[in-house]
Design an enzyme around this catalytic site. Structure first.
Site, PDB file in Angstrom:
ATOM      1  N   GLY A  12     -33.967   7.872   1.457  1.00  0.00           N
ATOM      2  CA  GLY A  12     -34.786   9.030   0.752  1.00  0.00           C
ATOM      3  C   GLY A  12     -36.015   8.168   0.330  1.00  0.00           C
ATOM      4  N   ASN A  85     -30.124   6.941  -2.147  1.00  0.00           N
ATOM      5  CA  ASN A  85     -31.156   7.232  -3.122  1.00  0.00           C
ATOM      6  C   ASN A  85     -31.683   8.718  -2.628  1.00  0.00           C
ATOM      7  OD1 ASN A  85     -33.552   7.331  -4.927  1.00  0.00           O
ATOM      8  ND2 ASN A  85     -34.599   7.601  -3.342  1.00  0.00           N
ATOM      9  N   TYR A 150     -27.456  20.145  -8.557  1.00  0.00           N
ATOM     10  CA  TYR A 150     -27.982  19.083  -8.593  1.00  0.00           C
ATOM     11  C   TYR A 150     -27.286  18.144  -9.372  1.00  0.00           C
ATOM     12  CZ  TYR A 150     -31.451  15.113  -9.091  1.00  0.00           C
ATOM     13  OH  TYR A 150     -32.152  13.915  -9.076  1.00  0.00           O
ATOM     14  N   ALA A 151     -26.921  18.566 -10.463  1.00  0.00           N
ATOM     15  CA  ALA A 151     -26.238  17.836 -11.682  1.00  0.00           C
ATOM     16  C   ALA A 151     -24.844  17.502 -11.224  1.00  0.00           C
ATOM     17  CB  ALA A 151     -26.116  18.892 -13.073  1.00  0.00           C
ATOM     18  N   ALA A 152     -24.254  18.728 -10.550  1.00  0.00           N
ATOM     19  CA  ALA A 152     -23.000  18.487 -10.019  1.00  0.00           C
ATOM     20  C   ALA A 152     -22.778  17.461  -8.939  1.00  0.00           C
ATOM     21  CB  ALA A 152     -22.404  19.871  -9.595  1.00  0.00           C
ATOM     22  N   LYS A 154     -24.750  14.723  -8.669  1.00  0.00           N
ATOM     23  CA  LYS A 154     -25.055  13.594  -9.396  1.00  0.00           C
ATOM     24  C   LYS A 154     -23.855  13.040 -10.121  1.00  0.00           C
ATOM     25  CE  LYS A 154     -29.110  12.887  -7.768  1.00  0.00           C
ATOM     26  NZ  LYS A 154     -29.552  11.640  -6.748  1.00  0.00           N
ATOM     27  N   ILE A 183     -38.338  10.578 -14.670  1.00  0.00           N
ATOM     28  CA  ILE A 183     -39.138   9.415 -13.998  1.00  0.00           C
ATOM     29  C   ILE A 183     -40.597  10.189 -13.257  1.00  0.00           C
ATOM     30  CG2 ILE A 183     -39.312   7.657 -12.177  1.00  0.00           C
ATOM     31  CD1 ILE A 183     -37.269   7.263 -14.648  1.00  0.00           C
TER      32      ILE A 183
END
Length: 253
Positions: A12, A85, A150-152, A154, A183
């Site tokens: 990525g 990443n 996304y949270a799951a 990560k 970021i």
């Protein structure tokens, strides 16, 4: 490219944190294989700017991962540092998220990197050394509204890092996790669209909740990753999760 430097593979890496990591590792003397999903203008720009090796391939495709790793190792040698990443993110309320988007996030962010690690770890174990740095997110620690998939994914990466560190550490391979806060990268455009806010306003909203008074920069995350990839940082921080977030959350996972 210095033919004597260690080989690093960054996924990525066409923009954002990935590109910043490539730039930092190249300055530090690594021979960097630069992965992006497709061989497009962004990938070519990073390659031209850093002298790295283009390594296009869709992390969600196990066969593409195998071909990409084989090409990198044939051209550069065994991968000694892997920076996992690459990420995909959609935001929507839980009950409105299409199941296809759920699985695409899991397939890239979590399962794709699992398969990639499977491909590079044997060479690291044979050599008796290696560094794997997994880029998670503080959303994987605290969760986030409208970012279930996304949270799951990560959070899964954090658990993967803990477990691999225990298994691979005795064989000379360290595994650590970086869970950045907010970021300044193109990914924030997804947040802004979800909130219905201009990007500049989204930056200000996030900055207001950070004790440091601003959102983070990609080069700051790259510096953290470079430290973990180094001989000095990797072994001591095996199995740890670092939280560069300006003090927004103050916990260790």
């Amino acid at each position: 490219m210095d033919r004597e430097g260690p080989v690093a593979l960054v996924t990525g890496a066409g923009q954002g944190i990935g590109r910043a990591v490539v730039e930092r590792l190249a300055r530090d003397g690594y021979r960097v294989a630069i992965n992006a999903r497709v061989d497009d203008g962004r990938l070519r720009e990073v390659v031209a700017a850093t002298g790295g090796f283009p390594a296009p391939g869709d992390i969600a495709d196990e066969r593409a991962i195998g071909a990409m790793v084989d090409e990198v190792q044939a051209r550069l040698g065994p991968v000694e540092v892997l920076v996992a990443n690459a990420a995909r993110m959609w935001m929507a309320p839980f009950l409105e998220l299409p199941v296809e988007q759920w699985w695409q996030q899991l397939d890239v962010n979590l399962t794709g990197h699992l398969h990639l690690i499977e491909r590079v770890v044997p060479g690291m174990v044979t050599a008796g050394r290696g560094r794997i740095v997994i880029v998670a997110s503080y959303w994987g620690v605290v969760g986030w509204e409208n970012a279930t998939g996304y949270a799951a994914s990560k959070s899964g990466l954090i658990a993967l890092g803990h477990t691999l560190a225990a298994e691979l550490g005795p064989q000379g391979v360290s595994v650590s996790v970086v869970a950045p806060g907010v970021i300044d990268t193109p990914q924030l455009e997804v947040d802004a669209r979800d909130a219905g806010k201009p990007l500049a306003e989204m930056h200000a909203i996030y900055a207001a909740g950070i004790p440091a008074g601003r959102i983070g920069r990609a080069d700051e995350i790259a510096a953290t990753i470079a430290f973990l990839a180094s001989p000095d940082g990797g072994r001591a921080y095996n199995g740890q999760v670092l939280h560069p977030n300006g003090g927004e959350i103050r916990c260790m996972t």
